[in-house]
Design an enzyme around this catalytic site. Structure first.
Site, mmCIF file in Angstrom:
data_model
loop_
_atom_site.group_PDB
_atom_site.id
_atom_site.type_symbol
_atom_site.label_atom_id
_atom_site.label_comp_id
_atom_site.label_asym_id
_atom_site.label_seq_id
_atom_site.Cartn_x
_atom_site.Cartn_y
_atom_site.Cartn_z
ATOM 1 N N VAL A 54 34.595 33.193 42.708
ATOM 2 C CA VAL A 54 33.526 34.186 42.751
ATOM 3 C C VAL A 54 33.782 35.228 41.662
ATOM 4 O O VAL A 54 34.896 35.350 41.152
ATOM 5 C CB VAL A 54 33.418 34.860 44.142
ATOM 6 C CG1 VAL A 54 33.095 33.822 45.213
ATOM 7 C CG2 VAL A 54 34.683 35.602 44.500
ATOM 8 N N ASP A 55 32.760 35.968 41.335
ATOM 9 C CA ASP A 55 32.895 37.034 40.348
ATOM 10 C C ASP A 55 33.313 38.317 41.056
ATOM 11 O O ASP A 55 32.711 38.715 42.046
ATOM 12 C CB ASP A 55 31.561 37.255 39.634
ATOM 13 C CG ASP A 55 31.666 38.341 38.593
ATOM 14 O OD1 ASP A 55 32.272 38.092 37.549
ATOM 15 O OD2 ASP A 55 31.157 39.456 38.855
ATOM 16 N N ARG A 56 34.371 38.932 40.565
ATOM 17 C CA ARG A 56 34.803 40.227 41.083
ATOM 18 C C ARG A 56 35.062 41.124 39.879
ATOM 19 O O ARG A 56 35.996 40.890 39.131
ATOM 20 C CB ARG A 56 36.050 40.107 41.948
ATOM 21 C CG ARG A 56 36.473 41.472 42.503
ATOM 22 C CD ARG A 56 37.622 41.409 43.426
ATOM 23 N NE ARG A 56 37.165 40.999 44.757
ATOM 24 C CZ ARG A 56 38.000 40.821 45.768
ATOM 25 N NH1 ARG A 56 39.291 40.975 45.614
ATOM 26 N NH2 ARG A 56 37.534 40.462 46.947
ATOM 27 N N GLY A 58 33.523 41.280 37.125
ATOM 28 C CA GLY A 58 33.421 40.569 35.857
ATOM 29 C C GLY A 58 34.519 39.554 35.593
ATOM 30 O O GLY A 58 34.579 38.978 34.509
#
Length: 172
Positions: A54-56, A58
């Protein structure tokens, strides 16, 4: 929990991981396993399909999924007329044999996943159940150096030791 991202399996289908990304993902997976093992939890079904990216802020962030097998007291596969059913590619030999498992079982699976992230193929690439069982129980994985001779000997040795047939040879 809804996660907006993709599984590591899907991610690897689309691209070869650069070495730095493979190290980053491996470190995050190991941190998550360390936290689980610190609570006395053994995942027992670690595989790229159970790892979500997932994106965190960026950056890619790893989340381990499907801890549903942790609470089972029986092995995480069923037998039918002597055949093991389930995902075999990342299953540790002692788990396949129905023996006791410990945190090293997850490290075996991690070794297979790290191998795949670096080499672009599975460490146990058998296509049939019989081929997979032969690889997992008799022959073991080939050395990562056959696919990535550019890796340093210490890293190659670590990955290879995670994938040994004998659990006593696995990292502790």
């Amino acid at each position: 929990e809804y996660l907006d991202g993709e599984t590591l399996a899907h991610y690897l289908e689309k691209r070869q991981l650069p070495l730095n990304d493979a190290f980053d993902f491996a470190q995050q997976i190991l941190h998550a396993l360390d936290a689980a093992h610190g609570l006395g939890l053994i995942h027992r079904d670690l595989k790229p399909d159970n790892i979500m990216i997932v994106d965190r802020d960026g950056r890619p962030f790893i989340k381990l999924l499907d801890f549903g097998l942790v609470k089972l007291e029986t092995p995480d596969f069923k037998t039918q007329t002597g055949l093991a059913l389930g995902t075999l590619n990342y299953m540790a030999p002692e788990q396949l044999r129905g023996l006791a498992v410990d945190a090293r079982t997850d490290l075996y699976a991690f070794g297979g996943i790290f191998f795949e992230m670096l080499a672009g193929i599975r460490s146990n690439p058998g296509k049939t159940q019989a081929e997979l069982m032969g690889l997992l129980l008799d022959r073991g994985a080939v050395s990562i150096t056959e696919h990535r001779p550019d890796l340093g000997p210490e890293l190659a040795s670590l990955i290879d030791s995670c994938l040994k047939i004998d659990p006593e040879q696995w990292p502790k």
